[in-house]
Design a protein around this motif. Structure first.
Motif, PDB file in Angstrom:
ATOM      1  N   UNK A   1     -20.567 -52.850 -28.354  1.00 15.92           N
ATOM      2  CA  UNK A   1     -20.188 -51.454 -27.674  1.00 15.92           C
ATOM      3  C   UNK A   1     -21.010 -51.073 -26.487  1.00 15.92           C
ATOM      4  N   UNK A   2     -20.723 -50.453 -25.582  1.00 21.39           N
ATOM      5  CA  UNK A   2     -21.622 -50.168 -24.685  1.00 21.39           C
ATOM      6  C   UNK A   2     -22.456 -48.996 -25.154  1.00 21.39           C
ATOM      7  N   UNK A   3     -23.908 -48.901 -24.524  1.00 19.84           N
ATOM      8  CA  UNK A   3     -24.879 -47.937 -25.121  1.00 19.84           C
ATOM      9  C   UNK A   3     -24.288 -46.663 -24.888  1.00 19.84           C
ATOM     10  N   UNK A   4     -24.195 -45.551 -25.765  1.00 22.56           N
ATOM     11  CA  UNK A   4     -23.823 -44.451 -25.700  1.00 22.56           C
ATOM     12  C   UNK A   4     -24.653 -43.403 -24.739  1.00 22.56           C
ATOM     13  N   UNK A   5     -23.852 -42.412 -24.011  1.00 23.44           N
ATOM     14  CA  UNK A   5     -24.807 -41.681 -23.147  1.00 23.44           C
ATOM     15  C   UNK A   5     -25.355 -40.452 -23.955  1.00 23.44           C
ATOM     16  N   UNK A   6     -26.304 -39.961 -23.439  1.00 23.66           N
ATOM     17  CA  UNK A   6     -26.868 -38.744 -24.109  1.00 23.66           C
ATOM     18  C   UNK A   6     -26.015 -37.487 -23.973  1.00 23.66           C
ATOM     19  N   UNK A   7     -25.956 -36.621 -24.889  1.00 21.49           N
ATOM     20  CA  UNK A   7     -24.891 -35.482 -24.973  1.00 21.49           C
ATOM     21  C   UNK A   7     -25.398 -34.533 -23.995  1.00 21.49           C
ATOM     22  N   UNK A   8     -24.359 -33.799 -22.987  1.00 27.88           N
ATOM     23  CA  UNK A   8     -24.949 -33.122 -21.968  1.00 27.88           C
ATOM     24  C   UNK A   8     -25.613 -32.174 -22.382  1.00 27.88           C
TER      25      UNK A   8
END
Length: 220
Positions: A83-90
């Motif tokens: 899976x794609x690397x998850x982004x940081x939460x806002x």
């Protein structure tokens, strides 16, 4: 006064729960076993062995063997890596940077056992080995209170000076069982009611909302 904050990782610091949802559902599907997306959120924080045994007992009427656990968790891990690397939460990177500047200790408490965890959290959030409690550090994972009791001990703070930030029922139960205040942020697919019934003291609907309130509380 808040002197320490204990953050969960998946769904709180990283928008990684969609990846966990996909990989758990697909790994069980490959076994011909039903597992809903909502269950991925409801069981977040439970050990892999615990989740697999829970599902086996429900769907097949018996627990999983060690071979079952190894096979399914290996498949789940492979799917996660695809899976794609998850982004940081806002808002969370800014919050974890600002809290130490305000004299507040920051810890991450996660059930993850990823070998690269320390480097990943250090680079993004300034978390060090001594301020990370992960799955490899405890005998009992969430919902047992052990992970948050360990964070409390390391912090050197009193219970009333600490806040847990969680997004999942099992993590909330763990924090409350440790005698701590728990702020829930509902970034998943579960109803607010489920998080409140797990024992959350406060509920936020976005990490930005939570971050804004945390800054106000720690500025007092």
């Amino acid at each position: 006064m808040i002197r320490a904050v204990f953050f969960d990782m998946d769904g709180v610091l990283y928008d990684s729960m969609p990846n966990h949802e996909y990989s758990w559902c697909k790994a069980f599907e490959d076994e011909g076993i039903r597992f809903s997306p909502e269950e991925a959120y409801a069981n977040e924080g439970r050990t892999a062995k615990g989740t697999i045994n829970l599902v086996f007992n429900r769907e097949l009427g018996h627990g999983a063997t060690d071979e079952d656990v190894e096979r399914i968790y290996k498949r789940k891990t492979e799917l996660m890596h695809s899976r794609p690397q998850p982004p940081m939460m806002p808002g969370m990177q800014e919050l974890l940077t600002s809290l130490p500047a305000a004299g507040v200790k920051v810890y991450v408490v996660t059930g993850s056992r990823q070998p690269s965890l320390v480097g990943k959290l250090s680079h993004a959030f300034g978390i060090r080995q001594e301020t990370l409690i992960c799955g490899a550090d405890v005998q009992k994972g969430k919902p047992d209170p052990e992970p948050y009791l360990m964070a409390l001990e390391r912090s050197g703070c009193e219970r009333g000076e600490c806040v847990v930030v969680e997004n999942a029922p099992l993590g909330i139960i763990s924090g409350k069982a440790a005698g701590l205040t728990v702020w829930a942020v509902n970034t998943g697919k579960l109803a607010d009611k489920i998080l409140m019934e797990a024992g959350a003291d406060r509920l936020f609907h976005t990490t930005r909302e939570l971050a804004d309130e945390m800054r106000k509380e720690t500025a007092r």
